[in-house]
Write an enzyme that holds these catalytic residues in place. Structure first.
Site, PDB file in Angstrom:
ATOM      1  N   ARG A  50       0.855  -1.206   0.000  1.00 49.23           N
ATOM      2  CA  ARG A  50       0.000   0.000   0.000  1.00 49.23           C
ATOM      3  C   ARG A  50       0.879   1.240   0.000  1.00 49.23           C
ATOM      4  O   ARG A  50       0.581   2.237  -0.636  1.00 49.23           O
ATOM      5  CB  ARG A  50      -0.956  -0.009   1.206  1.00 49.23           C
ATOM      6  CG  ARG A  50      -1.790   1.242   1.247  1.00 49.23           C
ATOM      7  CD  ARG A  50      -3.033   1.236   2.159  1.00 49.23           C
ATOM      8  NE  ARG A  50      -3.135   0.212   3.147  1.00 49.23           N
ATOM      9  CZ  ARG A  50      -2.501   0.227   4.339  1.00 49.23           C
ATOM     10  NH1 ARG A  50      -1.726   1.245   4.675  1.00 49.23           N
ATOM     11  NH2 ARG A  50      -2.656  -0.763   5.187  1.00 49.23           N
TER      12      ARG A  50
ATOM     13  N   TYR B  48     -16.015  17.788 -14.516  1.00 51.35           N
ATOM     14  CA  TYR B  48     -16.490  16.414 -14.722  1.00 51.35           C
ATOM     15  C   TYR B  48     -17.666  16.129 -13.772  1.00 51.35           C
ATOM     16  O   TYR B  48     -17.623  16.513 -12.584  1.00 51.35           O
ATOM     17  CB  TYR B  48     -15.316  15.477 -14.443  1.00 51.35           C
ATOM     18  CG  TYR B  48     -15.632  14.008 -14.538  1.00 51.35           C
ATOM     19  CD1 TYR B  48     -15.892  13.416 -15.765  1.00 51.35           C
ATOM     20  CD2 TYR B  48     -15.654  13.216 -13.399  1.00 51.35           C
ATOM     21  CE1 TYR B  48     -16.172  12.075 -15.848  1.00 51.35           C
ATOM     22  CE2 TYR B  48     -15.926  11.861 -13.472  1.00 51.35           C
ATOM     23  CZ  TYR B  48     -16.190  11.297 -14.709  1.00 51.35           C
ATOM     24  OH  TYR B  48     -16.461   9.966 -14.786  1.00 51.35           O
TER      25      TYR B  48
ATOM     26  N   ASP C 255      -7.241  19.840 -13.057  1.00 51.84           N
ATOM     27  CA  ASP C 255      -7.526  18.562 -13.704  1.00 51.84           C
ATOM     28  C   ASP C 255      -7.046  18.679 -15.154  1.00 51.84           C
ATOM     29  O   ASP C 255      -7.617  19.420 -15.941  1.00 51.84           O
ATOM     30  CB  ASP C 255      -9.044  18.296 -13.639  1.00 51.84           C
ATOM     31  CG  ASP C 255      -9.441  16.956 -14.253  1.00 51.84           C
ATOM     32  OD1 ASP C 255      -8.722  16.467 -15.145  1.00 51.84           O
ATOM     33  OD2 ASP C 255     -10.489  16.410 -13.859  1.00 51.84           O
TER      34      ASP C 255
ATOM     35  N   LYS D 105      -7.951   7.901 -19.111  1.00 54.63           N
ATOM     36  CA  LYS D 105      -8.226   8.533 -20.394  1.00 54.63           C
ATOM     37  C   LYS D 105      -6.954   8.581 -21.252  1.00 54.63           C
ATOM     38  O   LYS D 105      -6.406   7.549 -21.567  1.00 54.63           O
ATOM     39  CB  LYS D 105      -8.843   9.905 -20.156  1.00 54.63           C
ATOM     40  CG  LYS D 105      -9.928   9.933 -19.052  1.00 54.63           C
ATOM     41  CD  LYS D 105     -11.196   9.160 -19.414  1.00 54.63           C
ATOM     42  CE  LYS D 105     -12.141   8.977 -18.235  1.00 54.63           C
ATOM     43  NZ  LYS D 105     -12.522  10.188 -17.531  1.00 54.63           N
TER      44      LYS D 105
HETATM   45  C1  LIG Z   1     -13.056  10.515 -16.231  1.00 55.93           C
HETATM   46  C2  LIG Z   1     -12.699  11.801 -15.611  1.00 55.93           C
HETATM   47  C3  LIG Z   1     -12.510  11.909 -14.236  1.00 55.93           C
HETATM   48  C4  LIG Z   1     -12.741  10.739 -13.297  1.00 55.93           C
HETATM   49  O1  LIG Z   1     -11.780   9.756 -13.441  1.00 55.93           O
HETATM   50  P1  LIG Z   1     -12.033   8.165 -13.248  1.00 55.93           P
HETATM   51  O2  LIG Z   1     -10.747   7.572 -13.645  1.00 55.93           O
HETATM   52  O3  LIG Z   1     -13.181   7.803 -14.134  1.00 55.93           O
HETATM   53  O4  LIG Z   1     -12.366   7.973 -11.814  1.00 55.93           O
HETATM   54  C5  LIG Z   1     -12.111  13.130 -13.730  1.00 55.93           C
HETATM   55  N1  LIG Z   1     -11.924  14.210 -14.538  1.00 55.93           N
HETATM   56  C6  LIG Z   1     -12.120  14.137 -15.858  1.00 55.93           C
HETATM   57  C7  LIG Z   1     -11.900  15.348 -16.702  1.00 55.93           C
HETATM   58  C8  LIG Z   1     -12.511  12.947 -16.443  1.00 55.93           C
HETATM   59  O5  LIG Z   1     -12.717  12.887 -17.766  1.00 55.93           O
END
Ligand SMILES: *Cc1c(COP(=O)(O)O)cnc(C)c1O
Length: 389
Positions: free
Chosen positions: A56, A108, A180, A205
């Site tokens: 962890r 998001y 983000d 992504k």
């Molecule tokens: C998909 C996404 C998230 C969340 O991430 P997960 O890996 O699905 O938990 C956060 N911010 C953006 C811009 C996203 O496209």
């Protein structure tokens, strides 16, 4: 701290995607970092170990990924998590009850949901503002504000926040700037260079890019923040397994290549859509008709493959969503394959209807994640799906 990337930072971006943070395996010379599929590490003697005690806290595969992405973002410390939301949830554990966070309104859907439906109950307060206008950010800051969180470009409305202005506000007001960077990726935009304190991703992504895992990662420059995050990552435990870390690391090796291809295809598809359907209905920062095109050119080195289109009605949206063959109907984005989605009922269903309406996430809005297939096939696919509209 072993998470500091200690290699040559002068190497250019594409070189770093492939090499940063990784060394040939000391036991065998294997050029790829092994998947250390283990929960614990045998100690040489009482109190004598190799720096690894329990997985962890630390895992060598995960560390290779963390060093790699930290370097790509121009940071010094990376922290990988089990998902983008797990990452954000852990970041919020830097704060305490009574703290206030100013957040972009078109973030998001899951980010809004985490803040509004869970973290509010723990005494954190959030104000959601249109961060396109730096004055609105400034006006939302109170004596208890500890952080500004922005996503740029946003999902799915492709709205930009001026990172230099946001960095300046954060510095003047003594708050953390958290960005983000999932959509742009460090290939196109590096928020730490504008004064952001934390940059994070859904690595599900573009960073991974192959739609075969779920993950998150945060990068910081400051050692003090890194120490806190290291503590939270281990104490709260939202860490990824080594296999997912390894898949992401394989993905980042082609990040520079893939983003170039997403960008080239994105531009061609956006232009085709603008000609076919009307530039005012196509939302893409790379189009000169995008209201923030100049800012996009200033702070982004490319525009990527994310395009939103206002179809005018739910029926017209449904016709396209059900009519494409190469663009597959699915949530998510950023993979090599093209996807198409209906934000109002899919990715942004967790955003309350009145907030969606206020922002412009209508029932007629569709979002395309343009992959790296041949652009002619993508355009032919859209041509047949738009036929009759
Ligand atoms: C998909 C996404 C998230 C969340 O991430 P997960 O890996 O699905 O938990 C956060 N911010 C953006 C811009 C996203 O496209």
């Amino acid at each position: 701290m072993t998470r500091v990337f200690d290699e040559d930072l002068s190497a250019r971006f594409a070189t770093r995607t492939i090499h940063a943070g990784q060394r040939p395996d000391p036991t065998t010379g294997a050029i790829m970092p092994p998947i250390y599929q283990t929960s614990t590490y045998v100690q040489d003697a009482l109190g004598v170990h190799k720096g690894y005690e329990y997985a962890r806290g630390k895992n060598p595969t995960r560390e290779a990924l963390e060093r790699n992405v930290a370097t790509l973002e121009g940071g010094r410390h990376g922290f990988a998590f089990s998902s983008g939301m797990g990452c954000l949830d852990s970041l919020m554990k830097l704060f305490k009850s009574g703290d206030h966070i100013v957040c972009g309104e078109n973030v998001y859907g899951g980010t809004f949901r985490l803040f509004d439906r869970i973290l509010r109950h723990f005494g954190l307060a959030f104000t959601f503002v249109d961060t396109r206008d730096p004055q609105r950010i400034e006006d939302a800051i109170t004596a208890s504000t500890v952080a500004l969180l922005v996503e740029t470009p946003t999902n799915p409305l492709m709205r930009l926040t001026d990172l230099a202005a946001a960095g300046d506000i954060a510095k003047r007001r003594g708050i953390l700037l958290i960005v983000d960077n999932t959509f742009a990726t460090p290939a196109f935009q590096r928020p730490l260079e504008y004064g952001a304190h934390i940059v994070y991703h859904s690595s599900t992504k573009y960073l991974n890019g192959h739609s075969d895992m779920v993950g998150g990662i945060a990068v910081v420059l400051e050692d003090s923040l890194a120490e806190q995050l290291q503590f939270i990552a281990n104490a709260a435990g939202a860490v990824p397994g080594p296999m997912d870390a390894w898949l992401t690391l394989r993905g980042t090796k082609t990040l520079a290549l893939r983003m170039k291809a997403h960008d080239a295809n994105g531009r061609r598809v956006a232009e085709w859509l603008a000609n076919r359907w009307g530039a005012e209905r196509v939302i893409y920062p790379g189009l000169p008709t995008h209201p923030q095109h100049e800012l996009a050119k200033k702070q982004m080195a490319g525009f990527g493959g994310m395009i939103s289109v206002e179809m005018g009605s739910r029926d017209a949206a449904a016709k396209v969503l059900n009519g494409t063959h190469v663009y597959a109907l699915a949530e998510s984005l950023g993979g090599v394959e093209s996807l198409i989605n209906h934000p109002a009922t899919m990715t942004h269903a967790s955003v309350p209807a009145d907030m969606r309406a206020k922002m412009g996430i209508t029932d007629g809005l569709i979002r395309l994640s343009t992959g790296v297939e041949d652009a002619d096939d993508l355009i032919a696919d859209l041509e047949q799906a738009f036929a009759g509209l």
